[in-house]
Design an enzyme around this catalytic site. Structure first.
Site, mmCIF file in Angstrom:
data_model
loop_
_atom_site.group_PDB
_atom_site.id
_atom_site.type_symbol
_atom_site.label_atom_id
_atom_site.label_comp_id
_atom_site.label_asym_id
_atom_site.label_seq_id
_atom_site.Cartn_x
_atom_site.Cartn_y
_atom_site.Cartn_z
ATOM 1 N N LYS A 28 -3.552 -13.254 1.796
ATOM 2 C CA LYS A 28 -4.766 -12.470 1.877
ATOM 3 C C LYS A 28 -5.955 -13.213 1.125
ATOM 4 O O LYS A 28 -7.081 -12.587 1.140
ATOM 5 C CB LYS A 28 -4.904 -10.988 1.572
ATOM 6 C CG LYS A 28 -3.570 -10.172 2.342
ATOM 7 C CD LYS A 28 -3.556 -8.962 1.624
ATOM 8 C CE LYS A 28 -1.974 -8.342 2.379
ATOM 9 N NZ LYS A 28 -1.679 -6.975 1.605
ATOM 10 N N ARG A 61 2.538 4.682 -0.617
ATOM 11 C CA ARG A 61 1.754 4.357 0.678
ATOM 12 C C ARG A 61 2.004 5.467 1.556
ATOM 13 O O ARG A 61 3.090 5.636 2.006
ATOM 14 C CB ARG A 61 1.799 2.915 1.069
ATOM 15 C CG ARG A 61 1.783 1.876 -0.074
ATOM 16 C CD ARG A 61 0.344 1.754 -0.440
ATOM 17 N NE ARG A 61 0.121 1.126 -1.660
ATOM 18 C CZ ARG A 61 0.316 -0.134 -1.773
ATOM 19 N NH1 ARG A 61 0.804 -0.613 -0.833
ATOM 20 N NH2 ARG A 61 0.213 -0.513 -2.966
ATOM 21 N N HIS A 64 -24.015 -1.100 -0.626
ATOM 22 C CA HIS A 64 -22.804 -1.928 -0.788
ATOM 23 C C HIS A 64 -22.707 -3.295 -1.065
ATOM 24 O O HIS A 64 -21.520 -3.864 -1.099
ATOM 25 C CB HIS A 64 -21.875 -1.309 0.233
ATOM 26 C CG HIS A 64 -21.588 0.267 0.297
ATOM 27 N ND1 HIS A 64 -21.594 1.018 -0.596
ATOM 28 C CD2 HIS A 64 -21.835 0.876 1.487
ATOM 29 C CE1 HIS A 64 -21.539 2.321 -0.292
ATOM 30 N NE2 HIS A 64 -21.542 2.198 1.118
ATOM 31 N N LYS A 83 17.123 -9.623 -1.463
ATOM 32 C CA LYS A 83 16.261 -8.698 -2.071
ATOM 33 C C LYS A 83 17.089 -7.399 -2.340
ATOM 34 O O LYS A 83 17.978 -7.046 -1.509
ATOM 35 C CB LYS A 83 14.999 -8.593 -1.543
ATOM 36 C CG LYS A 83 14.067 -10.024 -1.523
ATOM 37 C CD LYS A 83 13.745 -10.477 -2.846
ATOM 38 C CE LYS A 83 13.336 -11.771 -2.743
ATOM 39 N NZ LYS A 83 13.234 -12.538 -4.102
ATOM 40 N N ARG A 88 -16.049 -0.415 -1.708
ATOM 41 C CA ARG A 88 -15.240 0.266 -3.045
ATOM 42 C C ARG A 88 -15.100 -0.786 -4.197
ATOM 43 O O ARG A 88 -14.533 -0.289 -5.011
ATOM 44 C CB ARG A 88 -13.922 0.694 -2.464
ATOM 45 C CG ARG A 88 -13.895 1.851 -1.570
ATOM 46 C CD ARG A 88 -12.501 2.179 -1.331
ATOM 47 N NE ARG A 88 -12.591 3.050 -0.152
ATOM 48 C CZ ARG A 88 -11.533 3.498 0.680
ATOM 49 N NH1 ARG A 88 -10.277 3.101 0.366
ATOM 50 N NH2 ARG A 88 -11.665 3.947 1.708
ATOM 51 N N PRO A 134 -8.329 -5.304 5.180
ATOM 52 C CA PRO A 134 -8.256 -6.741 5.574
ATOM 53 C C PRO A 134 -6.798 -7.126 4.882
ATOM 54 O O PRO A 134 -6.353 -7.478 3.757
ATOM 55 C CB PRO A 134 -9.137 -7.402 4.907
ATOM 56 C CG PRO A 134 -10.271 -6.610 4.364
ATOM 57 C CD PRO A 134 -9.485 -5.485 4.217
ATOM 58 N N GLU A 135 -5.595 -7.347 5.986
ATOM 59 C CA GLU A 135 -4.587 -7.919 5.436
ATOM 60 C C GLU A 135 -4.562 -9.451 6.266
ATOM 61 O O GLU A 135 -5.614 -9.925 6.863
ATOM 62 C CB GLU A 135 -3.350 -7.143 6.339
ATOM 63 C CG GLU A 135 -3.392 -5.829 5.793
ATOM 64 C CD GLU A 135 -2.460 -5.076 6.340
ATOM 65 O OE1 GLU A 135 -1.246 -5.506 6.805
ATOM 66 O OE2 GLU A 135 -2.595 -3.772 6.705
#
Length: 274
Positions: free
Chosen positions: A58, A262, A91, A153, A110, A2-3
């Site tokens: 999120k 990633r 779960h 940045k 998880r 989920p983003e």
DNA sequence: AGTGCGACCCGAACGC
DNA sequence: TGCGTTCGGGTCGCAC
């Protein structure tokens, strides 16, 4: 996983179901899910009414009566489910039961997901929401805002796209999609980007996320919405998960590398390395 | 302050 | 086929 678009999808479904409901009982199957502690939930949650449900990055934020706030972060595999009675409770971490006997389930394969309960004046700090940067959907996300922030940045493009303190809500999948749409290599140095590049990134962020929301999110790695249904946006992803397949823009073979640990998918031909 | 990596967690995918 | 190993994700916290 989920983003922003997946979290937005969940909220659109649970919000009408939850507004006005009053917490009655909580069944806990995984104590680690709850912060600061399960005791706080047992003491303070019963009797609280849900006044509003909204999103920042999120995070899912439940505004409750008596100045309490409950916050849910789904992390990798968390899911909030409202559909009827769940028979298969594998779960499951928790079951919220309301005064009308309806239920809200939290399932997490998880067990990375977290649910927080704090007073209104503490929750921003305690959950890390105060560290979030601009939310490209709910905040005033303008080109100027973006450029002022992003162009200062250092480091590579993907690292900065994933940094929640700059733009809130982008995760691994959409970072790759945004880099692809911007025609920039994920390892491009942000300091070397010109105005046109920044403009491309800005509009790509908006377009990639908005399309994904329209499609109810991407169902990769178990994502299902609050009714247990899959999203459709996985069918619209341009690069993520497509290693070895042809680039949809130039027919080159897509590659996969690691960036910040990633998995990162890109086209070595039409995504320029700056 | 900024960076990078391990920890958390477990199913799926992979290797032998 | 069957077992052991690796991977992957978001975020925090801890070293440098």
């Amino acid at each position: 996983m989920p983003e922003l678009p997946e979290v937005e999808t969940v909220i659109r479904e649970i919000k009408p179901f939850l507004i006005g409901k009053k917490f009655w009982k909580l069944e806990v199957f995984n104590k680690n899910t709850f912060l600061p502690s399960i005791k706080d939930f047992e003491i303070y949650l019963p009797g609280k009414k849900i006044l509003d449900v909204y999103r920042r990055g999120k995070y899912i934020i439940f505004e409750l009566s008596e100045d309490f706030v409950m916050v849910v972060h789904l992390r990798m595999t968390g899911a909030l489910l409202i559909s009827q009675i769940q028979r298969n409770k594998k779960h499951f971490c928790a079951e919220f039961i309301f005064s009308d006997a309806k239920k809200l389930y939290f399932r997490d394969i998880r067990k990375f997901g977290r649910i927080y309960l704090y007073k209104k004046d503490q929750f921003l700090k305690e959950t890390g929401i105060n560290k979030l940067g601009i939310d490209p959907i709910v905040d005033d996300f303008t080109l100027k805002n973006f450029v002022d922030n992003f162009s200062m940045k250092r480091g590579v493009l993907k690292k900065n796209l994933l940094d929640q303190s700059i733009i809130a809500g982008i995760g691994n999948i959409y970072a790759d999609e945004i880099a692809f749409k911007s025609k920039l290599h994920p390892l491009s140095e942000v300091g070397k980007l010109n105005n046109k590049d920044l403009k491309n990134i800005f509009s790509s962020v908006k377009e990639v996320l908005e399309l994904a929301i329209e499609n109810n999110g991407s169902s990769i790695e178990n994502f299902v919405d609050a009714k247990g249904q899959s999203g459709h946006n996985q069918n619209y992803l341009q690069v993520y998960g497509r290693k070895g397949e042809k680039c949809l823009r130039c027919d080159f073979i897509l590659e996969k590398i690691k960036v910040m640990g990633r998995g990162t998918y890109f086209c070595p031909n039409c995504q320029e390395l700056k």
